[in-house]
Write an enzyme that holds these catalytic residues in place. Structure first.
Site, PDB file in Angstrom:
ATOM      1  N   ASP A  55      -8.673  -4.215  -6.976  1.00 20.18           N
ATOM      2  CA  ASP A  55      -7.648  -2.781  -6.173  1.00 20.18           C
ATOM      3  C   ASP A  55      -8.864  -1.752  -6.868  1.00 20.18           C
ATOM      4  O   ASP A  55      -8.709  -1.247  -7.794  1.00 20.18           O
ATOM      5  CB  ASP A  55      -6.739  -3.337  -6.119  1.00 20.18           C
ATOM      6  CG  ASP A  55      -6.013  -2.218  -4.709  1.00 20.18           C
ATOM      7  OD1 ASP A  55      -6.825  -0.652  -4.836  1.00 20.18           O
ATOM      8  OD2 ASP A  55      -4.760  -1.692  -4.737  1.00 20.18           O
TER       9      ASP A  55
ATOM     10  N   HIS B 212      -7.539  -4.864  -2.645  1.00 16.69           N
ATOM     11  CA  HIS B 212      -6.549  -3.988  -1.671  1.00 16.69           C
ATOM     12  C   HIS B 212      -6.315  -5.045  -0.610  1.00 16.69           C
ATOM     13  O   HIS B 212      -7.720  -5.328  -0.242  1.00 16.69           O
ATOM     14  CB  HIS B 212      -6.967  -2.599  -2.386  1.00 16.69           C
ATOM     15  CG  HIS B 212      -5.990  -1.834  -0.890  1.00 16.69           C
ATOM     16  ND1 HIS B 212      -5.480  -1.430  -2.157  1.00 16.69           N
ATOM     17  CD2 HIS B 212      -5.162  -1.177  -0.009  1.00 16.69           C
ATOM     18  CE1 HIS B 212      -3.961  -0.503  -1.161  1.00 16.69           C
ATOM     19  NE2 HIS B 212      -4.449  -0.607  -0.261  1.00 16.69           N
TER      20      HIS B 212
ATOM     21  N   CYS C  32       1.076  -1.179   0.078  1.00 13.64           N
ATOM     22  CA  CYS C  32      -0.436   0.148  -0.153  1.00 13.64           C
ATOM     23  C   CYS C  32       0.599   1.194  -0.010  1.00 13.64           C
ATOM     24  O   CYS C  32       2.404   1.543  -0.683  1.00 13.64           O
ATOM     25  CB  CYS C  32      -1.423   0.260   0.990  1.00 13.64           C
ATOM     26  SG  CYS C  32      -2.546   1.175   1.194  1.00 13.64           S
TER      27      CYS C  32
END
Length: 260
Positions: free
Chosen positions: A197, A228, A139
């Site tokens: 995502d 995600h 991330c």
């Protein structure tokens, strides 16, 4: 491989930039960096692992332990050390998410970069590290791992669902230069994405890949059917099969590029 996961080093740091009034710097002046390494004494290649916006959570610690168990000395810095006391972990809830996202665009980009240099210095100098270096992250950490890999000392990088590279919105002012600097990337870099995502949709991924192609980067590209944070082993988006598949690719990359 049995590992040690109870160590940390406090790297002296001076905050760059001016924080907002609601995010005052920590008085400690250090970047706590957690260490994970094989229990057998020796020297191992180093991996600088950047966390998501929540800092060094239990899932990040387990991820670091997994990598260390394959024969690496892994260092995990607290990315918001200027704003939170050493050891602070943000929760996976609305308050923690809001705080992490706010700090992501409060901290100046040069401060993220200076932290990466300091962490690489500290890792390379550690007696358990050979000095051969790689980066990885998830991330926010995927973006930071990419930027850290612009350092010529870094041989390889693994970037999981890296946010904000396509939009240039990391840091204070939301005007990072990550795409522009991609021609500096010499490390062999593996970008890993989940097709579902919502933070990095298809068009965003295509922007990043087009830039990599334009600069002739030495990169690998892996897209999987995941959301995600599919690597985070807490919550409904975790996919253990994808964890195994993608981490096997990362370990293979590090074994090949950090040997010697």
């Amino acid at each position: 491989m049995i590992i040690r996961s109870d160590e940390f080093i406090d790297i002296p740091r001076i905050a760059s930039g001016t924080p907002s009034d609601d995010a005052m710097p920590s008085p400690g002046g250090v970047m706590r960096t957690h260490l994970f390494r094989p229990a057998v004494e020796g020297r191992y290649p180093g991996v600088l692992l950047f966390s998501e916006i929540y800092q060094v959570t239990d899932p990040i610690r387990r991820l670091a332990a997994y990598v260390a168990g394959h024969g690496f000395c892994v260092a995990v810095p607290e990315v918001y050390h200027e704003y939170e006391q050493p050891g602070t972990v943000l929760r996976y809830d609305a308050a923690g998410t809001d705080r992490g996202n706010a700090l992501k665009v409060t901290k100046p980009v040069p401060a993220f970069d200076e932290d990466a240099v300091a962490a690489l210095d500290g890792l390379a100098a550690h007696p358990a590290c050979t000095g051969r270096l790689a980066t990885m992250g998830v991330c926010l950490g995927g973006h930071l791992a990419y930027r850290a890999a612009l350092d010529p000392r870094v041989a390889a990088a693994a970037c999981f669902y890296a946010t904000d590279i396509h939009s240039g919105t990391l840091g204070a002012g939301k005007q990072d230069d990550s795409l522009a600097r991609m021609e500096e990337l010499k490390a062999e870099t593996l970008f890993i994405w989940g097709r579902q995502d919502l933070h990095v949709p298809f068009a965003a991924r295509e922007t990043i890949r087009a830039r990599l192609e334009a600069v002739g980067a030495n990169y690998g590209w892996l897209e999987v059917n995941g959301q995600h944070a599919f690597l985070r082993d807490e919550g409904p988006r975790y996919d253990p099969a994808l964890f195994a598949q993608t981490l096997n690719a990362v370990i293979a990359l590090f074994n090949r590029t950090l040997a010697g």
